[in-house]
Design a protein around this motif. Structure first.
Motif, mmCIF file in Angstrom:
data_model
loop_
_atom_site.group_PDB
_atom_site.id
_atom_site.type_symbol
_atom_site.label_atom_id
_atom_site.label_comp_id
_atom_site.label_asym_id
_atom_site.label_seq_id
_atom_site.Cartn_x
_atom_site.Cartn_y
_atom_site.Cartn_z
ATOM 1 N N GLU A 63 0.891 -1.167 0.076
ATOM 2 C CA GLU A 63 0.140 0.068 0.007
ATOM 3 C C GLU A 63 0.789 1.346 0.179
ATOM 4 N N LEU A 64 0.436 2.361 -0.790
ATOM 5 C CA LEU A 64 1.088 3.477 -0.522
ATOM 6 C C LEU A 64 0.123 4.698 -0.292
ATOM 7 N N ASP A 65 0.309 5.111 0.880
ATOM 8 C CA ASP A 65 -0.613 6.252 1.071
ATOM 9 C C ASP A 65 -2.297 5.703 1.519
ATOM 10 N N GLY A 66 -2.151 4.600 2.042
ATOM 11 C CA GLY A 66 -3.481 3.981 2.181
ATOM 12 C C GLY A 66 -4.181 3.322 1.074
ATOM 13 N N SER A 67 -3.556 3.442 -0.221
ATOM 14 C CA SER A 67 -4.428 2.665 -1.156
ATOM 15 C C SER A 67 -3.448 1.565 -1.773
ATOM 16 N N THR A 68 -3.945 0.599 -2.438
ATOM 17 C CA THR A 68 -3.388 -0.362 -2.864
ATOM 18 C C THR A 68 -2.495 -0.286 -4.045
ATOM 19 N N ASP A 69 -1.067 -0.819 -4.047
ATOM 20 C CA ASP A 69 -0.103 -0.438 -4.444
ATOM 21 C C ASP A 69 0.489 -1.828 -5.480
ATOM 22 N N SER A 70 -0.306 -3.019 -5.217
ATOM 23 C CA SER A 70 0.066 -4.264 -5.741
ATOM 24 C C SER A 70 -0.005 -4.242 -7.121
ATOM 25 N N ASP A 71 1.049 -5.009 -7.888
ATOM 26 C CA ASP A 71 0.953 -5.414 -9.299
ATOM 27 C C ASP A 71 0.085 -6.721 -9.271
ATOM 28 N N PHE A 72 -1.329 -6.367 -9.860
ATOM 29 C CA PHE A 72 -2.273 -7.365 -9.574
ATOM 30 C C PHE A 72 -2.353 -8.506 -10.688
ATOM 31 N N ILE A 73 -1.313 -8.191 -11.519
ATOM 32 C CA ILE A 73 -1.000 -9.341 -12.828
ATOM 33 C C ILE A 73 -0.080 -10.277 -12.266
ATOM 34 N N LEU A 74 1.251 -9.846 -12.416
ATOM 35 C CA LEU A 74 2.329 -10.621 -11.919
ATOM 36 C C LEU A 74 2.412 -10.959 -10.520
ATOM 37 N N SER A 75 1.932 -9.930 -9.594
ATOM 38 C CA SER A 75 2.089 -9.894 -8.167
ATOM 39 C C SER A 75 3.495 -10.230 -7.789
ATOM 40 N N ASN A 76 4.405 -9.479 -8.472
ATOM 41 C CA ASN A 76 5.842 -9.681 -7.987
ATOM 42 C C ASN A 76 6.088 -8.486 -6.844
ATOM 43 N N GLY A 77 5.273 -7.572 -6.848
ATOM 44 C CA GLY A 77 5.627 -6.376 -6.027
ATOM 45 C C GLY A 77 4.916 -5.245 -6.317
ATOM 46 N N PRO A 78 5.169 -3.923 -5.805
ATOM 47 C CA PRO A 78 4.368 -2.642 -5.844
ATOM 48 C C PRO A 78 4.339 -2.398 -7.401
ATOM 49 N N GLN A 79 3.317 -1.722 -7.943
ATOM 50 C CA GLN A 79 3.245 -0.986 -9.123
ATOM 51 C C GLN A 79 4.117 0.112 -9.176
ATOM 52 N N LEU A 100 -8.832 -14.822 10.496
ATOM 53 C CA LEU A 100 -8.930 -15.522 9.214
ATOM 54 C C LEU A 100 -8.244 -14.336 8.148
ATOM 55 N N PHE A 101 -7.523 -14.834 7.123
ATOM 56 C CA PHE A 101 -7.004 -13.940 6.190
ATOM 57 C C PHE A 101 -6.918 -14.621 4.873
ATOM 58 N N TYR A 102 -7.600 -13.782 3.851
ATOM 59 C CA TYR A 102 -8.137 -14.449 2.567
ATOM 60 C C TYR A 102 -6.838 -13.652 1.627
ATOM 61 N N ASP A 103 -6.289 -14.712 0.730
ATOM 62 C CA ASP A 103 -5.655 -14.072 -0.533
ATOM 63 C C ASP A 103 -6.200 -13.822 -1.865
ATOM 64 N N GLN A 104 -5.841 -13.144 -2.646
ATOM 65 C CA GLN A 104 -6.019 -12.882 -4.062
ATOM 66 C C GLN A 104 -5.665 -13.722 -4.947
ATOM 67 N N ILE A 105 -6.486 -13.946 -5.967
ATOM 68 C CA ILE A 105 -5.942 -14.867 -7.085
ATOM 69 C C ILE A 105 -5.622 -13.845 -8.074
ATOM 70 N N TYR A 106 -4.325 -13.939 -8.382
ATOM 71 C CA TYR A 106 -3.489 -13.070 -9.182
ATOM 72 C C TYR A 106 -3.930 -13.251 -10.578
ATOM 73 N N GLY A 107 -3.696 -12.159 -11.230
ATOM 74 C CA GLY A 107 -4.154 -11.754 -12.881
ATOM 75 C C GLY A 107 -3.422 -12.764 -13.673
ATOM 76 N N GLN A 108 -2.035 -13.135 -13.498
ATOM 77 C CA GLN A 108 -1.460 -13.831 -14.190
ATOM 78 C C GLN A 108 -2.207 -15.290 -14.467
ATOM 79 N N LEU A 109 -2.980 -15.958 -13.456
ATOM 80 C CA LEU A 109 -3.612 -17.344 -13.900
ATOM 81 C C LEU A 109 -4.530 -16.993 -15.011
ATOM 82 N N GLN A 110 -5.107 -15.731 -14.980
ATOM 83 C CA GLN A 110 -6.114 -15.298 -15.921
ATOM 84 C C GLN A 110 -5.587 -15.074 -17.170
ATOM 85 N N ARG A 111 -4.605 -14.497 -17.064
ATOM 86 C CA ARG A 111 -3.504 -13.992 -18.259
ATOM 87 C C ARG A 111 -3.207 -15.505 -19.056
ATOM 88 N N ASN A 112 -2.706 -16.525 -18.240
ATOM 89 C CA ASN A 112 -2.285 -17.616 -18.864
ATOM 90 C C ASN A 112 -3.386 -18.564 -19.576
#
Length: 909
Positions: A197-213, A568-580
């Motif tokens: 997160e950056l200043d309270g907003s999500t900053d994750s790379d939602f496709i590759l999920s390698n790190g921040p955008q 409980l903590f849920y993870d995201q299904i990252y966009g790379q799977l949709q891309r593949n």
């Protein structure tokens, strides 16, 4: 020399600006005539500027509360209080962290209260002015600007500061480049599940999920925070951990810095594995400046950083050599803060970054030859508007943000057929991918204190999409046996993807949360929360996550804190799977074929109606992975200012992502080393030959790999931490983590990653995760010496990483080289111990009034210890391991850097 000239010009320009600028000092004054039965104080921000309009609530043991507001000079006072009665004091102010102080007495002592910037109103709680105990159930590590700028960091990579916590570690070499350098695993979870997160907003790379955008300069950051366990309900989408960054703001005083860092090539150690020195130089320069546009109303902060790097990548086989990589990167940020009134505050931030390299992360290096080079570009442009308002005593925080990024954009320098000889050489390549991602987010958070309850609630909506993803691999790949070539040797297989396409895809994410920080008694605090996450790419709709945390002052004196938590903590299904799936699914215009025993050197013709292709699917009922966490700990103040912390955490993960082959051949169980089955024999046992497409036609298929929720994992850990702050002289923290981990999968999203040795056979598949280290020790220290000299250091020592022993051949004939050596299980070997000490020495020279010059020398990996992230995994197809098994692989991604020296200067004002 041109880079050094640029550095000098920047420093001279900033120096000139400072010399012609005027500075004002703001001092908070103590109120006159304060009685002993009154509580009074001053509110200030981290720069010392007064905070007007802050809301201060005083609560006694009976639940009776008093409320007041800070004046223009930040002062406040409560009259006619009961002497000898401890009070709870809570402070809230627009755009600042909420502070709670326990055990405040009406004795006339001036309270100097400093609030940090935090757009999500993160709570800071202390028992008295000298307490170092953290009275919250979550496990966190926070770094302020002093630690960020003073701790050694030859790469100036923000995400890697997370590794001062032993629960976080890098999954690639710590000297890696670009987005991949931020691939962090936390609590042995997949790096794809780490959120930013950056200043309270999500900053994750939602496709590759390698790190921040987005990438921003260290000098623009006001606070770095890592959440590892039992974090509050307002944080989610990750079972591993969350990294929170808050940018700095301008104040009523002009402040800033100009900096330059140089890594001269000639004195650097040879990279790991290399038998000789290679070029290794880097120059980084930039500046940050902040101050008033209109004093008391409008403030600005601007930051810029540039980097030029030349790094030789060692090629270890078949003939030692190196490839000279050049990289340039740029980062910029502008932030404006406007205080409309004591009840309205607006922040606007714009930022961008750009990187270009001809050898990103040493794509060429190790066994990969120079003719496999490619050009990589990564960039982002983003902005955010934050509106903070006080409605009565309700604090409202609304944010809207947008980002546009190129997380993956590469083209080969000269396309050619790729030839792979594992653990020997890789030549050529023709893969092209251009990927552009965009994201919108709107978020709302409200909070209010009701007596002993501090209520916070909110939610967000995120629209993430990719409007352009071009993927093409026009030429194929030959794969040979894992050894040097022999006369008349023939390849094992030929793989080619036919067809190029432009993909478009995206997702919607919605979350909501509510939490109550309840002061149940004078000694017991509870965090009660619940969170809900919805993701359009998942079929899971019951993602309700209760959270509970308890913190108990055991003896009522603030010296012993017992805490516990569960959630409980849920993870995201990252966009790379949709891309593949879009790229290699049954309806795709592109198709991947694998031909065993192909013609050579003339490639076989693929794409015929009878040629079997490999396809990717997502289970229509795919759900979000989740983890149940339970923790307990104790924190004890020891004599002479020492603080001891002991914590235990259990994590049980379910619905983990894993590949299942719906068209796997019958299991091939080897009874002796060296046994193999032909591809034809394997194909004859597959359940079906054809797979239907949506248009009613059928295609011939081999492997039908479907992503399912069939994985599970268990992680148990115990941590001991010892820390002490010696006033302004010295601060020290050391932590040791002992953990155990077992999982049946470590799927990372790529085609055929995390696949079992034999499909549908579980024997030997359970083992530690790929980045598990049973022992991990981290120590950090800052020592202020005479003559304005400061010494800082970071030491890390850890077990070696697991190694998965592979046979190097396709024993079962399924076309996937994931077969393990005979008689061994997954990740059953371990690499050498890792250890590294980094040091930095600075001295500050006072130049004029508030102008100071800080000189700096730092060295990473002082003892030049080899810390290997990746070793060769080819055990061989026999009983005894091959000579090349578990040897280090050259390349910046495959090991942490060898010893490096860096010198720098910061002009501070």
């Amino acid at each position: 020399m041109s880079s050094l000239v640029k550095i000098a010009r920047v420093i001279l320009c900033i120096t000139g600006f400072v010399l012609v600028s005027s500075f004002s000092w703001i001092h908070a004054q103590k109120p006159e005539g304060v009685a002993a039965t009154e509580i009074h104080g001053v509110l200030q921000d981290s720069s010392g500027a007064a905070i007007a309009g802050g809301n201060i609530v005083l609560l006694d043991a009976s639940g009776k509360s008093l409320e007041t507001t800070s004046q223009n000079d930040g002062s406040f006072v409560f009259h006619a209080l009961t002497a000898g009665t401890p009070y709870r004091l809570t402070v809230t102010a627009l755009g600042m962290s909420r502070l709670t102080r326990e055990g405040v007495m009406a004795d006339g002592t001036l309270l100097n209260l400093s609030l940090g910037i935090d757009p999500l109103q993160q709570t800071i709680t202390v028992f008295d002015t000298s307490s170092e105990l953290v009275t919250a159930p979550e496990l966190t590590r926070t770094l302020d600007p002093t630690e960020l700028t003073q701790l050694p960091s030859t790469n100036r990579n923000l995400a890697q500061f997370a590794m001062v916590d032993p629960r976080a570690r890098n999954t690639v070499g710590s000297g890696s480049d670009g987005r991949s350098s931020t691939r962090l695993t936390i609590n042995n979870q997949s790096f794809r599940f780490t959120q930013y997160e950056l200043d309270g907003s999500t900053d994750s790379d939602f496709i590759l999920s390698n790190g921040p955008q987005q990438n921003v300069s260290i000098s623009a950051i006001g606070e770095f925070k890592l959440l590892t366990n039992e974090y509050l309900a307002q944080y989610g989408r990750s079972s591993g951990g969350v990294i929170l960054l808050s940018t700095r703001s301008g104040t009523d005083q002009f402040h800033g810095e100009a900096f330059g860092y140089v890594r001269p090539s000639g004195i650097q150690a040879a990279p790991p594995v290399s038998t000789f020195h290679v070029p290794n130089s880097k120059q980084q320069w930039g500046s940050t400046i902040g101050g008033p546009v209109q004093r008391g109303r409008t403030y600005f902060l601007a930051s810029y950083e540039q980097q030029h790097q030349e790094r030789g990548a060692f090629i270890q086989s078949p003939v030692p050599g190196f490839f000279d990589g050049i990289q340039n990167s740029y980062m910029g940020l502008v932030r404006l803060d406007r205080k409309w009134s004591d009840r309205e505050f607006t922040t606007v931030r714009l930022n961008g970054d750009f990187l270009k390299s001809n050898n990103l992360n040493d794509i060429v290096g190790g066994f990969v030859q120079a003719n496999a080079a490619r050009t990589d570009i990564q960039q982002s442009a983003a902005g955010q508007i934050t509106q903070r308002s006080l409605f009565g005593s309700w604090l409202n925080d609304f944010r809207i943000s947008y980002s546009n990024s190129l997380p993956l954009w590469y083209t080969p320098v000269a396309a050619s057929i790729q030839i792979v000889r594992p653990s020997y050489s890789t030549t050529g390549g023709s893969a092209v991918e251009h990927l552009r991602a965009q994201a919108w987010q709107a978020a709302e958070t409200i909070s209010k204190t009701f007596g002993t309850h501090a209520i916070t609630a909110g939610g967000d909506y995120i629209h993430q999409y990719t409007d352009y993803n071009f993927i093409s691999t026009p030429l194929g790949t030959y794969t040979f046996a894992a050894r040097a070539p022999t006369p008349n040797q023939q390849p094992l297989k030929y793989t080619q993807t036919v067809g190029a396409q432009v993909l478009q895809y995206g997702q919607e994410i919605v979350s909501a949360f509510a939490e109550d920080e309840w002061k149940a008694t004078q000694r017991l605090k509870a965090n009660l929360g619940v969170r809900y996450d919805y993701q359009s790419n998942s079929s899971g709709v019951a993602n309700v996550q209760p959270r509970l945390g308890l913190a108990w002052d055991a003896f009522g004196n603030g010296n012993t804190l017992v805490r516990a938590g569960a959630g409980l903590f849920y993870d995201q299904i990252y966009g790379q799977l949709q891309r593949n799936v879009l790229n290699l699914g049954p309806n795709s215009s592109a198709a991947s074929y694998t031909i065993s025993n192909p013609s050579y050197p003339t490639p076989p013709t693929v794409g015929g109606a009878a040629d079997r292709r490999d396809i990717m699917l997502l289970n229509p009922g795919l759900k979000n992975p989740y983890t149940m966490e339970v923790s307990a700990g104790i924190e004890q103040r020891l004599p002479k200012g020492w603080v001891l912390q002991v914590d235990a955490v259990f994590m049980g993960s379910r619905h983990q992502l894993m590949l299942d082959n719906l068209n796997a051949p019958a299991p091939f169980i080897r009874t002796a080393a060296g046994q193999t089955r032909t591809t034809a024999a394997a194909n004859a046992t597959r359940p079906y030959l054809f797979y239907p497409r949506s248009d009613g036609t059928q295609i011939a298929v081999a492997n039908v790999e479907q992503v399912d929720n069939v994985g599970n994992a268990r992680n148990t850990s115990g941590e001991v931490q010892l820390s002490r702050h010696f006033g302004s002289l010295f601060q020290f923290q050391a932590a040791y983590l002992l953990s155990s981990n077992i999982t049946n999968v470590f799927f990372t999203g790529g085609n055929s990653t995390g696949t079992p040795s034999v499909w549908n056979v579980k024997t030997g598949e359970s083992g530690p995760s790929d980045y598990f280290q049973r022992h991990r020790f981290v120590a950090t220290g800052i020592l202020n010496l005479p003559a304005a000299v400061r010494l800082t250091g970071v030491t890390v020592a850890a077990s070696g990483l697991p190694v998965n022993p592979l046979s190097g051949v396709d024993n079962d004939g399924d076309g996937i080289l994931a077969d393990r050596a005979f008689g061994v299980s997954r990740n059953s070997f371990r690499g050498p111990v890792q250890a590294q000490t980094d040091l930095a020495l600075t001295r500050t020279f006072h130049l004029w009034q508030k102008l100071n010059l800080e000189s700096r020398a730092e060295v990473s990996n002082v003892l030049n210890h080899g810390n290997y992230v990746k070793l060769t995994t080819t055990y061989g197809n026999g009983i005894k391991p091959a000579n090349t098994f578990m040897i280090p692989t050259a390349g910046i991604s495959n090991s942490d850097p060898a010893r490096q020296f860096q010198f720098g200067a910061r002009l501070l004002f």
